[in-house]
Design a protein around this motif. Structure first.
Motif, mmCIF file in Angstrom:
data_model
loop_
_atom_site.group_PDB
_atom_site.id
_atom_site.type_symbol
_atom_site.label_atom_id
_atom_site.label_comp_id
_atom_site.label_asym_id
_atom_site.label_seq_id
_atom_site.Cartn_x
_atom_site.Cartn_y
_atom_site.Cartn_z
ATOM 1 N N UNK A 265 -3.973 -3.312 -26.868
ATOM 2 C CA UNK A 265 -4.875 -2.732 -25.865
ATOM 3 C C UNK A 265 -4.396 -3.213 -24.497
ATOM 4 N N UNK A 266 -3.830 -2.268 -23.745
ATOM 5 C CA UNK A 266 -3.354 -2.632 -22.404
ATOM 6 C C UNK A 266 -4.529 -2.577 -21.437
ATOM 7 N N UNK A 267 -4.749 -3.645 -20.725
ATOM 8 C CA UNK A 267 -5.750 -3.648 -19.656
ATOM 9 C C UNK A 267 -4.978 -3.671 -18.346
ATOM 10 N N UNK A 268 -4.977 -2.544 -17.651
ATOM 11 C CA UNK A 268 -4.126 -2.417 -16.457
ATOM 12 C C UNK A 268 -4.967 -2.612 -15.205
ATOM 13 N N UNK A 269 -4.639 -3.648 -14.429
ATOM 14 C CA UNK A 269 -5.356 -3.899 -13.182
ATOM 15 C C UNK A 269 -4.576 -3.265 -12.036
ATOM 16 N N UNK A 270 -5.151 -2.204 -11.467
ATOM 17 C CA UNK A 270 -4.521 -1.526 -10.325
ATOM 18 C C UNK A 270 -5.061 -2.180 -9.062
ATOM 19 N N UNK A 271 -4.223 -2.951 -8.379
ATOM 20 C CA UNK A 271 -4.693 -3.703 -7.209
ATOM 21 C C UNK A 271 -4.564 -2.863 -5.934
ATOM 22 N N UNK A 272 -5.266 -3.285 -4.882
ATOM 23 C CA UNK A 272 -5.223 -2.547 -3.614
ATOM 24 C C UNK A 272 -5.071 -3.527 -2.461
ATOM 25 N N UNK A 273 -4.545 -3.034 -1.341
ATOM 26 C CA UNK A 273 -4.280 -3.928 -0.216
ATOM 27 C C UNK A 273 -5.448 -4.072 0.742
ATOM 28 N N UNK A 274 -6.583 -4.490 0.260
ATOM 29 C CA UNK A 274 -7.731 -4.690 1.152
ATOM 30 C C UNK A 274 -7.586 -6.037 1.870
ATOM 31 N N UNK A 275 -8.469 -6.262 2.848
ATOM 32 C CA UNK A 275 -8.344 -7.489 3.659
ATOM 33 C C UNK A 275 -8.402 -8.758 2.823
ATOM 34 N N UNK A 276 -9.281 -8.743 1.859
ATOM 35 C CA UNK A 276 -9.450 -9.953 1.059
ATOM 36 C C UNK A 276 -8.384 -10.033 -0.034
ATOM 37 N N UNK B 292 0.837 -1.203 0.000
ATOM 38 C CA UNK B 292 0.000 0.000 0.000
ATOM 39 C C UNK B 292 0.867 1.247 0.000
ATOM 40 N N UNK B 293 0.376 2.299 -0.668
ATOM 41 C CA UNK B 293 1.019 3.616 -0.589
ATOM 42 C C UNK B 293 2.305 3.780 -1.392
ATOM 43 N N UNK B 294 2.661 2.798 -2.206
ATOM 44 C CA UNK B 294 3.900 2.929 -2.988
ATOM 45 C C UNK B 294 3.688 3.738 -4.273
ATOM 46 N N UNK B 295 2.398 3.927 -4.629
ATOM 47 C CA UNK B 295 2.099 4.736 -5.819
ATOM 48 C C UNK B 295 1.562 3.938 -7.001
ATOM 49 N N UNK B 296 0.972 2.758 -6.729
ATOM 50 C CA UNK B 296 0.428 1.926 -7.817
ATOM 51 C C UNK B 296 -0.659 2.672 -8.574
ATOM 52 N N UNK B 297 -1.607 3.254 -7.819
ATOM 53 C CA UNK B 297 -2.704 3.990 -8.467
ATOM 54 C C UNK B 297 -2.158 5.243 -9.151
ATOM 55 N N UNK B 298 -1.243 5.927 -8.477
ATOM 56 C CA UNK B 298 -0.708 7.174 -9.030
ATOM 57 C C UNK B 298 -0.004 6.939 -10.355
ATOM 58 N N UNK B 299 0.799 5.884 -10.431
ATOM 59 C CA UNK B 299 1.505 5.703 -11.702
ATOM 60 C C UNK B 299 0.583 5.184 -12.795
ATOM 61 N N UNK B 300 -0.436 4.429 -12.408
ATOM 62 C CA UNK B 300 -1.411 3.972 -13.401
ATOM 63 C C UNK B 300 -2.193 5.165 -13.954
ATOM 64 N N UNK B 301 -2.644 6.028 -13.049
ATOM 65 C CA UNK B 301 -3.451 7.180 -13.465
ATOM 66 C C UNK B 301 -2.587 8.189 -14.238
#
Ligand code: GDP
Ligand code: MG
Length: 186
Positions: free
Chosen positions: A52-63, A12-21
């Motif tokens: 066509x790149x399909x980029x899955x931005x994952x998140x650190x939720x409980x599941x 979490x918080x390393x910037x996965x969403x930020x670099x994807x966006x």
């Protein structure tokens, strides 16, 4: 046009969403909901071919841990992200890398993977040197690049590197297949 399913993994918080966006919309959002995981699409051209790149931005939720196997199983190329300002996020990548290899049941030689050291703009907070990561990545046999979602440094290069690697590894596989067909005929 061929689709490429790319999965962005890391703590979490390393910037996965930020670099994807940054890559998909060319913007930097200072505060992005850490629980959001989403799929983004963008056309990428590499060596004159469009994908066509399909980029899955994952998140650190409980599941997430259980879900991660599923993401990995569905993925074809993997971006493993840490922050250069946090040693633990780098250390955690070894387990992620091993999980990708185990779930895909493939060797590094066959799997398109890239280690990304993000937040390179925060030089004064740096905790992991690029030399150190280079050494570890060379041992793993996985390429490495440093990026900044904030300044847009190396963001598109990182995605392109991964797609190039995928093209190369696919064509290696084709060559091997053709070779084995020839052997069968002989
Ligand atoms: P995620 O949990 O891995 O998806 O991380 P986020 O993309 O939500 O980013 C976590 C925090 O780090 C946010 O406050 C971002 O603004 C910040 N951040 C992300 N990338 C960078 C970067 O390259 N440089 C700097 N300075 N901050 C960043
Ligand atoms: Mg996120």
């Amino acid at each position: 046009m061929n689709n490429i399913k790319l999965v962005v993994l890391g703590s979490g918080c390393v910037g996965k969403s930020s670099l994807t966006i940054r890559y998909v919309h060319n913007e930097f959002i200072d505060r992005y909901d850490p629980t959001i995981e989403d799929m983004y699409r963008k056309v990428i051209e590499v060596n004159g071919n469009h994908f066509m790149l399909e980029i899955m931005d994952t998140a650190g939720t409980e599941t997430f841990l259980a879900m991660r196997d599923l993401y990995i199983r569905n993925g074809q190329a993997f971006m493993l992200v840490y922050s250069i300002t946090s040693r633990s996020t780098f250390q955690e990548l070894e387990q992620v890398k091993d999980q990708v290899l185990r779930v895909k049941d493939q060797s590094v030689a066959r799997l398109p993977m890239l280690i990304v050291g993000n937040k390179s703009d925060l030089e004064s907070d740096r905790m992991v040197s690029s030399e150190e990561t280079e050494k570890v990545c060379a041992k793993w046999g996985i390429p490495f690049i440093e990026t900044s979602a904030k300044t847009n440094m190396n963001i598109s290069t990182a995605f392109e590197l991964l797609v190039r690697q995928m093209q190369r590894k696919l064509s290696d596989k084709d060559k091997k297949k053709k070779r084995s067909v020839v052997c069968q005929i002989l």
